[in-house]
Scaffold this motif. Structure first.
Motif, PDB file in Angstrom:
ATOM      1  N   ALA A  34       0.826  -1.204   0.000  1.00 20.67           N
ATOM      2  CA  ALA A  34       0.000   0.000   0.000  1.00 20.67           C
ATOM      3  C   ALA A  34       0.864   1.259   0.000  1.00 20.67           C
ATOM      4  O   ALA A  34       0.602   2.214  -0.753  1.00 20.67           O
ATOM      5  CB  ALA A  34      -0.928  -0.015   1.218  1.00 20.67           C
ATOM      6  N   LEU A  35       1.903   1.276   0.835  1.00 16.11           N
ATOM      7  CA  LEU A  35       2.792   2.437   0.884  1.00 16.11           C
ATOM      8  C   LEU A  35       3.567   2.580  -0.417  1.00 16.11           C
ATOM      9  O   LEU A  35       3.730   3.697  -0.933  1.00 16.11           O
ATOM     10  CB  LEU A  35       3.749   2.311   2.066  1.00 16.11           C
ATOM     11  CG  LEU A  35       3.116   2.503   3.453  1.00 16.11           C
ATOM     12  CD1 LEU A  35       4.102   2.115   4.548  1.00 16.11           C
ATOM     13  CD2 LEU A  35       2.672   3.950   3.646  1.00 16.11           C
ATOM     14  N   LYS A  36       4.016   1.469  -0.962  1.00 18.86           N
ATOM     15  CA  LYS A  36       4.739   1.513  -2.232  1.00 18.86           C
ATOM     16  C   LYS A  36       3.868   2.080  -3.343  1.00 18.86           C
ATOM     17  O   LYS A  36       4.317   2.888  -4.162  1.00 18.86           O
ATOM     18  CB  LYS A  36       5.213   0.106  -2.595  1.00 18.86           C
ATOM     19  CG  LYS A  36       6.103   0.039  -3.819  1.00 18.86           C
ATOM     20  CD  LYS A  36       6.626  -1.375  -4.015  1.00 18.86           C
ATOM     21  CE  LYS A  36       7.527  -1.483  -5.234  1.00 18.86           C
ATOM     22  NZ  LYS A  36       8.054  -2.857  -5.410  1.00 18.86           N
ATOM     23  N   ALA A  44      10.253   6.095 -11.364  1.00 21.51           N
ATOM     24  CA  ALA A  44       9.266   6.325 -10.313  1.00 21.51           C
ATOM     25  C   ALA A  44       9.852   5.934  -8.956  1.00 21.51           C
ATOM     26  O   ALA A  44      10.697   5.050  -8.861  1.00 21.51           O
ATOM     27  CB  ALA A  44       8.005   5.529 -10.591  1.00 21.51           C
ATOM     28  N   ARG A  45       9.386   6.608  -7.914  1.00 25.85           N
ATOM     29  CA  ARG A  45       9.779   6.332  -6.527  1.00 25.85           C
ATOM     30  C   ARG A  45      11.293   6.424  -6.332  1.00 25.85           C
ATOM     31  O   ARG A  45      11.905   5.644  -5.631  1.00 25.85           O
ATOM     32  CB  ARG A  45       9.281   4.960  -6.081  1.00 25.85           C
ATOM     33  CG  ARG A  45       7.770   4.788  -6.123  1.00 25.85           C
ATOM     34  CD  ARG A  45       7.321   3.402  -5.696  1.00 25.85           C
ATOM     35  NE  ARG A  45       7.689   2.403  -6.694  1.00 25.85           N
ATOM     36  CZ  ARG A  45       8.692   1.553  -6.562  1.00 25.85           C
ATOM     37  NH1 ARG A  45       9.437   1.549  -5.465  1.00 25.85           N
ATOM     38  NH2 ARG A  45       8.952   0.676  -7.520  1.00 25.85           N
ATOM     39  N   SER A  46      11.908   7.438  -6.939  1.00 26.94           N
ATOM     40  CA  SER A  46      13.358   7.576  -6.838  1.00 26.94           C
ATOM     41  C   SER A  46      13.763   8.238  -5.524  1.00 26.94           C
ATOM     42  O   SER A  46      13.081   9.125  -5.015  1.00 26.94           O
ATOM     43  CB  SER A  46      13.909   8.397  -8.007  1.00 26.94           C
ATOM     44  OG  SER A  46      13.880   7.644  -9.195  1.00 26.94           O
ATOM     45  N   TRP A  80      12.955  -0.586   5.070  1.00 21.55           N
ATOM     46  CA  TRP A  80      11.762   0.071   4.544  1.00 21.55           C
ATOM     47  C   TRP A  80      12.056   0.762   3.215  1.00 21.55           C
ATOM     48  O   TRP A  80      11.321   0.607   2.231  1.00 21.55           O
ATOM     49  CB  TRP A  80      11.246   1.100   5.548  1.00 21.55           C
ATOM     50  CG  TRP A  80      10.831   0.539   6.865  1.00 21.55           C
ATOM     51  CD1 TRP A  80      10.509  -0.759   7.155  1.00 21.55           C
ATOM     52  CD2 TRP A  80      10.703   1.258   8.097  1.00 21.55           C
ATOM     53  NE1 TRP A  80      10.182  -0.893   8.472  1.00 21.55           N
ATOM     54  CE2 TRP A  80      10.292   0.326   9.079  1.00 21.55           C
ATOM     55  CE3 TRP A  80      10.895   2.583   8.465  1.00 21.55           C
ATOM     56  CZ2 TRP A  80      10.068   0.692  10.405  1.00 21.55           C
ATOM     57  CZ3 TRP A  80      10.669   2.964   9.789  1.00 21.55           C
ATOM     58  CH2 TRP A  80      10.261   2.012  10.746  1.00 21.55           C
ATOM     59  N   LEU A  81      13.135   1.547   3.188  1.00 23.27           N
ATOM     60  CA  LEU A  81      13.423   2.347   1.997  1.00 23.27           C
ATOM     61  C   LEU A  81      13.690   1.467   0.789  1.00 23.27           C
ATOM     62  O   LEU A  81      13.294   1.809  -0.335  1.00 23.27           O
ATOM     63  CB  LEU A  81      14.627   3.259   2.250  1.00 23.27           C
ATOM     64  CG  LEU A  81      14.485   4.294   3.379  1.00 23.27           C
ATOM     65  CD1 LEU A  81      15.686   5.230   3.391  1.00 23.27           C
ATOM     66  CD2 LEU A  81      13.190   5.074   3.256  1.00 23.27           C
ATOM     67  N   SER A  82      14.358   0.346   0.981  1.00 26.32           N
ATOM     68  CA  SER A  82      14.666  -0.532  -0.150  1.00 26.32           C
ATOM     69  C   SER A  82      13.409  -1.167  -0.748  1.00 26.32           C
ATOM     70  O   SER A  82      13.396  -1.541  -1.925  1.00 26.32           O
ATOM     71  CB  SER A  82      15.654  -1.620   0.289  1.00 26.32           C
ATOM     72  OG  SER A  82      15.078  -2.450   1.289  1.00 26.32           O
ATOM     73  N   LYS A  83      12.345  -1.273   0.044  1.00 26.70           N
ATOM     74  CA  LYS A  83      11.087  -1.820  -0.450  1.00 26.70           C
ATOM     75  C   LYS A  83      10.209  -0.740  -1.096  1.00 26.70           C
ATOM     76  O   LYS A  83       9.455  -1.014  -2.024  1.00 26.70           O
ATOM     77  CB  LYS A  83      10.316  -2.477   0.689  1.00 26.70           C
ATOM     78  CG  LYS A  83      10.985  -3.718   1.264  1.00 26.70           C
ATOM     79  CD  LYS A  83      10.236  -4.245   2.467  1.00 26.70           C
ATOM     80  CE  LYS A  83      10.926  -5.450   3.083  1.00 26.70           C
ATOM     81  NZ  LYS A  83      10.253  -5.913   4.323  1.00 26.70           N
ATOM     82  N   TRP A  84      10.298   0.479  -0.579  1.00 24.90           N
ATOM     83  CA  TRP A  84       9.418   1.551  -1.052  1.00 24.90           C
ATOM     84  C   TRP A  84       9.982   2.316  -2.243  1.00 24.90           C
ATOM     85  O   TRP A  84       9.234   2.818  -3.070  1.00 24.90           O
ATOM     86  CB  TRP A  84       9.166   2.548   0.062  1.00 24.90           C
ATOM     87  CG  TRP A  84       8.454   2.004   1.258  1.00 24.90           C
ATOM     88  CD1 TRP A  84       7.690   0.883   1.342  1.00 24.90           C
ATOM     89  CD2 TRP A  84       8.461   2.581   2.573  1.00 24.90           C
ATOM     90  NE1 TRP A  84       7.213   0.718   2.616  1.00 24.90           N
ATOM     91  CE2 TRP A  84       7.668   1.739   3.396  1.00 24.90           C
ATOM     92  CE3 TRP A  84       9.048   3.706   3.144  1.00 24.90           C
ATOM     93  CZ2 TRP A  84       7.447   2.014   4.750  1.00 24.90           C
ATOM     94  CZ3 TRP A  84       8.831   3.976   4.489  1.00 24.90           C
ATOM     95  CH2 TRP A  84       8.044   3.131   5.282  1.00 24.90           C
TER      96      TRP A  84
END
Length: 322
Positions: A4-6, A76-78, A52-56
């Motif tokens: 969901a956060l991703k 995206a999501r850089s 967390w950051l590596s997943k998001w």
């Protein structure tokens, strides 16, 4: 929750011409928690955050992320990860954790403190930490009297002194720190900052090294010639050490309009850097000045709150001085 956060980060941080770059800022990764600085991450906490950051996000080297942002080709999501100042625990604690997660970071080093130096604020911090008395009288220096009977007392003393001394002129700041040190005549650590060899180790491990001036002054408090020397000399020192160009810069303290001005951004450009980062919160877009890139790291403890804080930051606009 992770998916969901991703997904939310993907909507708020699309790729291509509408790309938005989140840049995280850290200073230290401690071996264990420090009661004086409970919000400073230790190794376990940093490992959790990187999980967390590596997943998001798609974490990129900062120079590559900036080039792609300007070219309109940012994924995206850089995101990019940065460290300021050049503490030894960046090499001993942070680097192994970054490598374990397959991530890179940029380390901005204040060159005058390598190989046994100590930043002025750490002299104050360690003096208060190691003071063996229950109080400290700094009235002669104009700072008053401090109780030191508890960790909370010592934390308040440190906050007060840092706040009152930080924005003094460079010479006045040095004199004030020396007065505090004379009042606490005790040996202070000389291994807080990286050695030249550790900076080379970071580079050899695939990390990036950027300049952070020589002596970490408030650039706005310096003359133009002094500021330019701090900017260029730190670049030359690192390039000589690493035998390669150094293209990234971080403003000491980093608040736009307070710690540095538009003319300092022009100096950084003139010195040959490709980009520079501030400590203004927010994210970068294609219209962001590459010499005033904002940075932000949440302080929340839980994954959900941390993620929500990042989403709020992705919606924010960074203040700049043009």
């Amino acid at each position: 929750m992770t998916m969901a956060l991703k997904g939310a980060f993907g909507m708020l941080s699309p790729g291509g011409p509408r790309g938005r770059l989140s840049i995280f800022i850290f200073h230290r990764v401690l071996s264990q928690k420090d009661p004086l600085f409970p919000d400073e991450p230790d190794a376990r906490r940093f490992d959790e955050i990187l999980g967390w950051l590596s997943k998001w996000f798609q974490v990129l080297p900062l120079d590559k992320a900036v080039m792609q942002l300007r070219a309109g080709t940012l994924p995206a999501r850089s995101a990019a990860i940065t460290f300021d100042d050049g503490y030894a625990d960046n090499a001993t604690n942070a680097m192994p954790i970054l490598k374990r997660h397959g991530l890179s970071a940029t380390f901005f080093v204040a060159t005058s403190f390598m190989d046994g130096g100590r930043m002025w604020n750490d002299t104050l911090i360690e003096a208060i930490r190691k003071c063996q008395n229950d109080s400290l009288d700094l009235s002669d220096a104009g700072f008053g009297h401090f109780k030191l009977t508890s960790v909370a007392d010592r934390r308040l003393a440190i906050e007060s002194l840092l706040g009152r001394i930080k924005y003094l002129a460079h010479d006045q700041r040095s004199q004030a720190v020396a007065q505090v040190q004379r009042a606490v005549p005790i040996a202070l650590p000389d291994d807080l900052m990286m050695t030249s060899g550790q900076v080379i180790q970071l580079r050899d491990a695939g990390m990036q090294v950027g300049a952070h001036t020589c002596s970490h002054p408030i650039l706005a408090n310096l003359t133009d010639s002094e500021a330019m020397a701090e900017i260029t000399d730190s670049k030359m020192a690192l390039e000589s050490l690493l035998n390669e160009p150094v293209s990234l810069f971080a403003y000491p303290n980093g608040k736009p309009g307070t710690d540095y001005c538009g003319k300092h951004a022009a100096m950084v450009r003139q010195a040959g850097f490709a980009a520079a980062v501030s400590t203004a919160s927010g994210v970068s877009s294609a219209v962001t000045d590459p010499f005033q890139l904002p940075r932000f790291t949440p302080w929340d403890r839980t994954q959900l709150r941390y993620g929500i804080r990042l989403m709020l930051n992705l919606r924010a606009a960074a203040p700049q001085v043009a």
